[in-house]
Design a protein around this motif. Structure first.
Motif, mmCIF file in Angstrom:
data_model
loop_
_atom_site.group_PDB
_atom_site.id
_atom_site.type_symbol
_atom_site.label_atom_id
_atom_site.label_comp_id
_atom_site.label_asym_id
_atom_site.label_seq_id
_atom_site.Cartn_x
_atom_site.Cartn_y
_atom_site.Cartn_z
ATOM 1 N N GLY A 82 2.725 36.691 61.447
ATOM 2 C CA GLY A 82 3.695 36.269 60.448
ATOM 3 C C GLY A 82 4.989 35.916 61.146
ATOM 4 N N TRP A 112 15.598 37.539 53.624
ATOM 5 C CA TRP A 112 16.059 38.676 52.830
ATOM 6 C C TRP A 112 17.406 39.097 53.378
ATOM 7 N N GLN A 134 5.136 43.792 50.694
ATOM 8 C CA GLN A 134 4.897 42.381 50.359
ATOM 9 C C GLN A 134 4.592 41.561 51.605
ATOM 10 N N ARG A 135 5.368 41.783 52.669
ATOM 11 C CA ARG A 135 5.142 41.017 53.899
ATOM 12 C C ARG A 135 3.791 41.337 54.522
ATOM 13 N N ARG A 188 9.232 35.468 60.533
ATOM 14 C CA ARG A 188 10.408 35.659 59.700
ATOM 15 C C ARG A 188 11.212 34.364 59.668
ATOM 16 N N SER A 189 12.047 34.228 58.664
ATOM 17 C CA SER A 189 12.797 32.982 58.471
ATOM 18 C C SER A 189 13.666 32.612 59.670
ATOM 19 N N ARG A 193 4.615 33.047 56.445
ATOM 20 C CA ARG A 193 6.064 32.820 56.580
ATOM 21 C C ARG A 193 6.778 33.716 55.584
ATOM 22 N N PHE A 194 7.786 34.457 56.074
ATOM 23 C CA PHE A 194 8.534 35.366 55.222
ATOM 24 C C PHE A 194 9.802 34.692 54.732
#
Length: 172
Positions: free
Chosen positions: A142, A96, A80-81, A144-145, A92-93
């Motif tokens: 990308g 998780w 998905q990423r 990550r949060s 932006r992820f």
């Protein structure tokens, strides 16, 4: 009984070899990930056929089936990423929480005979996704949060380390 959460930031594996599993990030690219993943799927399936696959070796360590559930979900997540990075500029992820996922999906009580085919299917999909990435897209970005930045290249390396490392964890 839940395992203590893993709150380490494993992104350091992108800059130095992992002393536990010997993974060295520069050896992986989106082009090499598919073959690596495909070669590990049979090893994961063999681990899941062990009679003790559902037994935790101790109170602080997941069982082989719990690790396999995690890897199955890692295949899904990174697929998905990757697709998000290819579709959106500066993707932006969403966060998780792997530990919450383990509890919510009840990894501890998963049936190894069901997890194996799921892991294989998700692994094949992830491998296919990485195989389809043209080299000119390896630099797409990308975030990550938590603010960790990736390119498609470093995402492929970070992803592959997770799969390699956990196969090492279960002596696969």
């Amino acid at each position: 009984m839940p395992i203590a959460p893993d709150d380490k930031d494993w992104t350091w594996v992108l800059s130095r070899p992992c002393p536990e599993c010997n993974f060295h990030a520069p050896t992986a690219t989106p082009a090499t990930v598919p073959g690596s993943v495909e070669s590990m799927i049979p090893r994961w399936l063999a681990v899941l056929r062990r009679p003790d696959a559902a037994e935790r070796p101790n109170g602080q360590t997941w069982s082989a089936v719990e690790y396999a559930c995690h890897v199955r979900d890692v295949f899904t997540l990174f697929n998905q990423r990757l697709n998000l990075m290819l579709a959106e500029d500066d993707a932006r992820f969403a966060d998780w929480d792997q530990d919450r996922t383990a509890i919510e999906k009840d990894y501890a009580n998963a049936d190894p005979s069901e997890v194996g085919p799921e892991l294989a299917a998700e692994g094949h999909e992830a491998a296919e996704a990485f195989a389809g990435v043209p080299e000119e897209d390896w630099g797409r970005k990308g975030v990550r949060s938590n603010g960790s930045e990736f390119t498609v290249l470093t995402l492929s390396q970070y992803f592959l380390h997770d799969v390699v490392h956990h196969l090492h964890d279960v002596d696969g």
